[in-house]
Design a protein around this motif. Sequence first.
Motif, PDB file in Angstrom:
ATOM      1  N   GLN A 182     -22.407  13.197 -35.593  1.00  0.00           N
ATOM      2  CA  GLN A 182     -21.965  14.300 -34.734  1.00  0.00           C
ATOM      3  C   GLN A 182     -22.792  15.567 -34.961  1.00  0.00           C
ATOM      4  OE1 GLN A 182     -17.605  13.497 -35.913  1.00  0.00           O
ATOM      5  NE2 GLN A 182     -17.411  14.497 -33.914  1.00  0.00           N
ATOM      6  N   TYR A 183     -23.101  15.864 -36.220  1.00  0.00           N
ATOM      7  CA  TYR A 183     -23.874  17.085 -36.463  1.00  0.00           C
ATOM      8  C   TYR A 183     -25.381  16.851 -36.386  1.00  0.00           C
ATOM      9  CZ  TYR A 183     -25.149  15.843 -41.319  1.00  0.00           C
ATOM     10  OH  TYR A 183     -25.677  15.250 -42.426  1.00  0.00           O
ATOM     11  N   LYS A 184     -25.832  15.621 -36.628  1.00  0.00           N
ATOM     12  CA  LYS A 184     -27.266  15.336 -36.649  1.00  0.00           C
ATOM     13  C   LYS A 184     -27.928  15.534 -35.289  1.00  0.00           C
ATOM     14  CE  LYS A 184     -27.572  12.268 -40.654  1.00  0.00           C
ATOM     15  NZ  LYS A 184     -28.659  13.014 -41.340  1.00  0.00           N
ATOM     16  N   GLN A 185     -27.143  15.548 -34.234  1.00  0.00           N
ATOM     17  CA  GLN A 185     -27.694  15.741 -32.897  1.00  0.00           C
ATOM     18  C   GLN A 185     -27.981  17.218 -32.585  1.00  0.00           C
ATOM     19  OE1 GLN A 185     -25.324  13.601 -29.860  1.00  0.00           O
ATOM     20  NE2 GLN A 185     -24.218  12.683 -31.564  1.00  0.00           N
ATOM     21  N   HIS A 186     -27.561  18.121 -33.490  1.00  0.00           N
ATOM     22  CA  HIS A 186     -27.651  19.551 -33.196  1.00  0.00           C
ATOM     23  C   HIS A 186     -28.218  20.313 -34.388  1.00  0.00           C
ATOM     24  CE1 HIS A 186     -25.057  18.610 -29.759  1.00  0.00           C
ATOM     25  NE2 HIS A 186     -24.335  17.911 -30.615  1.00  0.00           N
ATOM     26  N   GLU A 187     -28.977  21.362 -34.096  1.00  0.00           N
ATOM     27  CA  GLU A 187     -29.575  22.173 -35.162  1.00  0.00           C
ATOM     28  C   GLU A 187     -28.568  23.152 -35.745  1.00  0.00           C
ATOM     29  OE1 GLU A 187     -33.290  25.296 -35.936  1.00  0.00           O
ATOM     30  OE2 GLU A 187     -32.939  24.473 -33.935  1.00  0.00           O
ATOM     31  N   LYS A 188     -27.641  23.643 -34.898  1.00  0.00           N
ATOM     32  CA  LYS A 188     -26.659  24.641 -35.343  1.00  0.00           C
ATOM     33  C   LYS A 188     -25.253  24.171 -34.983  1.00  0.00           C
ATOM     34  CE  LYS A 188     -28.571  28.032 -32.999  1.00  0.00           C
ATOM     35  NZ  LYS A 188     -28.908  29.394 -32.516  1.00  0.00           N
ATOM     36  N   CYS A 189     -24.405  24.053 -35.985  1.00  0.00           N
ATOM     37  CA  CYS A 189     -23.056  23.501 -35.766  1.00  0.00           C
ATOM     38  C   CYS A 189     -21.980  24.353 -36.422  1.00  0.00           C
ATOM     39  CB  CYS A 189     -22.964  22.084 -36.344  1.00  0.00           C
ATOM     40  SG  CYS A 189     -24.092  20.898 -35.613  1.00  0.00           S
ATOM     41  N   ILE A 190     -20.750  24.139 -35.942  1.00  0.00           N
ATOM     42  CA  ILE A 190     -19.572  24.781 -36.533  1.00  0.00           C
ATOM     43  C   ILE A 190     -18.539  23.697 -36.854  1.00  0.00           C
ATOM     44  CG2 ILE A 190     -17.899  26.648 -36.299  1.00  0.00           C
ATOM     45  CD1 ILE A 190     -19.256  27.092 -33.493  1.00  0.00           C
ATOM     46  N   TYR A 191     -17.917  23.833 -37.996  1.00  0.00           N
ATOM     47  CA  TYR A 191     -16.726  23.062 -38.335  1.00  0.00           C
ATOM     48  C   TYR A 191     -15.597  24.054 -38.580  1.00  0.00           C
ATOM     49  CZ  TYR A 191     -19.080  18.562 -39.146  1.00  0.00           C
ATOM     50  OH  TYR A 191     -19.766  17.389 -39.000  1.00  0.00           O
ATOM     51  N   ALA A 192     -14.419  23.767 -38.081  1.00  0.00           N
ATOM     52  CA  ALA A 192     -13.239  24.595 -38.347  1.00  0.00           C
ATOM     53  C   ALA A 192     -12.206  23.715 -39.035  1.00  0.00           C
ATOM     54  CB  ALA A 192     -12.684  25.178 -37.046  1.00  0.00           C
ATOM     55  N   PHE A 193     -11.970  23.974 -40.318  1.00  0.00           N
ATOM     56  CA  PHE A 193     -11.045  23.119 -41.064  1.00  0.00           C
ATOM     57  C   PHE A 193     -10.538  23.817 -42.314  1.00  0.00           C
ATOM     58  CE2 PHE A 193     -15.207  20.730 -42.384  1.00  0.00           C
ATOM     59  CZ  PHE A 193     -15.680  21.872 -42.993  1.00  0.00           C
ATOM     60  N   ASN A 194     -10.033  23.056 -43.293  1.00  0.00           N
ATOM     61  CA  ASN A 194      -9.460  23.652 -44.492  1.00  0.00           C
ATOM     62  C   ASN A 194     -10.439  23.550 -45.669  1.00  0.00           C
ATOM     63  OD1 ASN A 194      -9.267  20.993 -45.449  1.00  0.00           O
ATOM     64  ND2 ASN A 194      -7.176  20.772 -44.698  1.00  0.00           N
ATOM     65  N   PRO A 195     -10.182  24.259 -46.768  1.00  0.00           N
ATOM     66  CA  PRO A 195     -11.120  24.285 -47.897  1.00  0.00           C
ATOM     67  C   PRO A 195     -11.442  22.920 -48.505  1.00  0.00           C
ATOM     68  CG  PRO A 195      -9.578  26.098 -48.086  1.00  0.00           C
ATOM     69  CD  PRO A 195      -9.098  25.237 -46.945  1.00  0.00           C
ATOM     70  N   SER A 196     -10.456  22.032 -48.633  1.00  0.00           N
ATOM     71  CA  SER A 196     -10.723  20.724 -49.241  1.00  0.00           C
ATOM     72  C   SER A 196     -11.661  19.895 -48.375  1.00  0.00           C
ATOM     73  CB  SER A 196      -9.410  19.967 -49.489  1.00  0.00           C
ATOM     74  OG  SER A 196      -8.697  19.765 -48.281  1.00  0.00           O
ATOM     75  N   ALA A 197     -11.491  19.986 -47.047  1.00  0.00           N
ATOM     76  CA  ALA A 197     -12.393  19.286 -46.133  1.00  0.00           C
ATOM     77  C   ALA A 197     -13.800  19.861 -46.253  1.00  0.00           C
ATOM     78  CB  ALA A 197     -11.887  19.408 -44.699  1.00  0.00           C
ATOM     79  N   CYS A 198     -13.878  21.167 -46.415  1.00  0.00           N
ATOM     80  CA  CYS A 198     -15.167  21.841 -46.547  1.00  0.00           C
ATOM     81  C   CYS A 198     -15.905  21.368 -47.795  1.00  0.00           C
ATOM     82  CB  CYS A 198     -14.938  23.343 -46.593  1.00  0.00           C
ATOM     83  SG  CYS A 198     -16.450  24.315 -46.588  1.00  0.00           S
ATOM     84  N   GLN A 199     -15.197  21.244 -48.893  1.00  0.00           N
ATOM     85  CA  GLN A 199     -15.830  20.785 -50.132  1.00  0.00           C
ATOM     86  C   GLN A 199     -16.321  19.350 -50.014  1.00  0.00           C
ATOM     87  OE1 GLN A 199     -16.645  22.758 -52.759  1.00  0.00           O
ATOM     88  NE2 GLN A 199     -15.919  24.307 -51.304  1.00  0.00           N
ATOM     89  N   ASP A 200     -15.603  18.518 -49.286  1.00  0.00           N
ATOM     90  CA  ASP A 200     -16.051  17.132 -49.091  1.00  0.00           C
ATOM     91  C   ASP A 200     -17.307  17.104 -48.225  1.00  0.00           C
ATOM     92  OD1 ASP A 200     -15.274  14.398 -49.822  1.00  0.00           O
ATOM     93  OD2 ASP A 200     -15.148  14.066 -47.666  1.00  0.00           O
ATOM     94  N   LEU A 201     -17.371  17.992 -47.233  1.00  0.00           N
ATOM     95  CA  LEU A 201     -18.553  18.093 -46.384  1.00  0.00           C
ATOM     96  C   LEU A 201     -19.773  18.502 -47.218  1.00  0.00           C
ATOM     97  CD1 LEU A 201     -19.353  18.234 -43.175  1.00  0.00           C
ATOM     98  CD2 LEU A 201     -19.478  20.665 -43.656  1.00  0.00           C
ATOM     99  N   ILE A 202     -19.602  19.478 -48.090  1.00  0.00           N
ATOM    100  CA  ILE A 202     -20.696  19.939 -48.946  1.00  0.00           C
ATOM    101  C   ILE A 202     -21.206  18.801 -49.826  1.00  0.00           C
ATOM    102  CG2 ILE A 202     -21.231  21.447 -50.906  1.00  0.00           C
ATOM    103  CD1 ILE A 202     -19.358  23.517 -49.626  1.00  0.00           C
ATOM    104  N   LYS A 203     -20.299  17.976 -50.299  1.00  0.00           N
ATOM    105  CA  LYS A 203     -20.680  16.854 -51.165  1.00  0.00           C
ATOM    106  C   LYS A 203     -21.473  15.790 -50.403  1.00  0.00           C
ATOM    107  CE  LYS A 203     -17.508  13.869 -52.179  1.00  0.00           C
ATOM    108  NZ  LYS A 203     -16.261  13.270 -52.718  1.00  0.00           N
ATOM    109  N   ASN A 204     -21.105  15.565 -49.129  1.00  0.00           N
ATOM    110  CA  ASN A 204     -21.703  14.475 -48.361  1.00  0.00           C
ATOM    111  C   ASN A 204     -22.908  14.862 -47.516  1.00  0.00           C
ATOM    112  OD1 ASN A 204     -19.780  12.575 -49.258  1.00  0.00           O
ATOM    113  ND2 ASN A 204     -18.330  13.208 -47.680  1.00  0.00           N
ATOM    114  N   VAL A 205     -23.024  16.131 -47.177  1.00  0.00           N
ATOM    115  CA  VAL A 205     -24.095  16.575 -46.283  1.00  0.00           C
ATOM    116  C   VAL A 205     -25.130  17.376 -47.088  1.00  0.00           C
ATOM    117  CG1 VAL A 205     -24.670  17.987 -44.275  1.00  0.00           C
ATOM    118  CG2 VAL A 205     -22.571  16.615 -44.277  1.00  0.00           C
ATOM    119  N   VAL A 206     -26.324  16.830 -47.207  1.00  0.00           N
ATOM    120  CA  VAL A 206     -27.351  17.481 -48.017  1.00  0.00           C
ATOM    121  C   VAL A 206     -28.536  17.960 -47.178  1.00  0.00           C
ATOM    122  CG1 VAL A 206     -26.739  16.187 -50.091  1.00  0.00           C
ATOM    123  CG2 VAL A 206     -28.456  15.252 -48.509  1.00  0.00           C
TER     124      VAL A 206
END
Length: 208
Positions: free
Chosen positions: A93-117
Motif C-alpha cells: 500500500q505504501y510502496k506505490q507512493h513516495e509520500k504517505c500518511i498513516y493515522a493510528f495509535n502508538p502501538s501500531a506506529c511502533q510496529d510500523l517502525i519495526k517493519n518498514v525500513v
Amino acid sequence: MSFILKNGIIICLIGESGSGKSTIANYMEKKGYKNINTYTTRKKRYENEEGHVFVNEDEAELIKNTNFSCIQHKSLAYRSLFSDEWYWSYKSQYKQHEKCIYAFNPSACQDLIKNVVDRKIVIVYLKCGQSERRNRMYGRLKYDNIHLKSKVEPINTVELRMESEKEEYLFFKCDYVVNTECDINDTFKTIDTIVEAVEDEFNESICG
C-alpha cells in the motif's frame, strides 16, 4: 555497517479518538500525501466512516480465530490489536507512493517502525483535551443520527473508547506535537510547517 536508502516519507498521525486525525489526514491528501486506509476486523462506528477497509464478517471471524499475532507475514507493514479488534496494513500500500500518511495509535506506529525500513518515518502527535474530544465525538453521533438517519454506535461507547485509550497514551514517542484545539486554519499552518521541515530534511539526505 549497512545503509538502507530511504525511498520516501511516511508521516504517522497519532492521537486519541476525536483529536482530529481524519481531518488532518484529509488535509494532507490535498498536499500530495496518500492516506493509507488500514484494514480492520471491527465494524463501522458510523455510516460514512473513512480511513479503514472493513473486512466482511467471515474474514473478520477467520482472523480472530487464528493466532494473528504469531503469523510471520513479511507483506505486512504493521498489525495491532486494540480493544479485541485487529488493525493492519500491507507494505504494497505504501510502496506505490513516495509520500504517505498513516493515522493510528502508538502501538501500531511502533510496529510500523519495526517493519518498514525503506521510508523516513515521522510521528506527529495530535494533542486535544478530553472535553473537546468528547464534544466532537458526541457531535458526530448527533449529526449522523439526524442527517444520515443511520444506525451508529451507541452513545455510551464514546465513554468506553475514551477510557480504553488512556493506557495506550500514557507513554509514547513522537517527533512533533500539534495542538488541535485551536482554530483549524492555525492547525493547518502548523502542519504545513512540519511537512516543509520534514521534506527539506529528506531531500537533503538523498542529495547529500
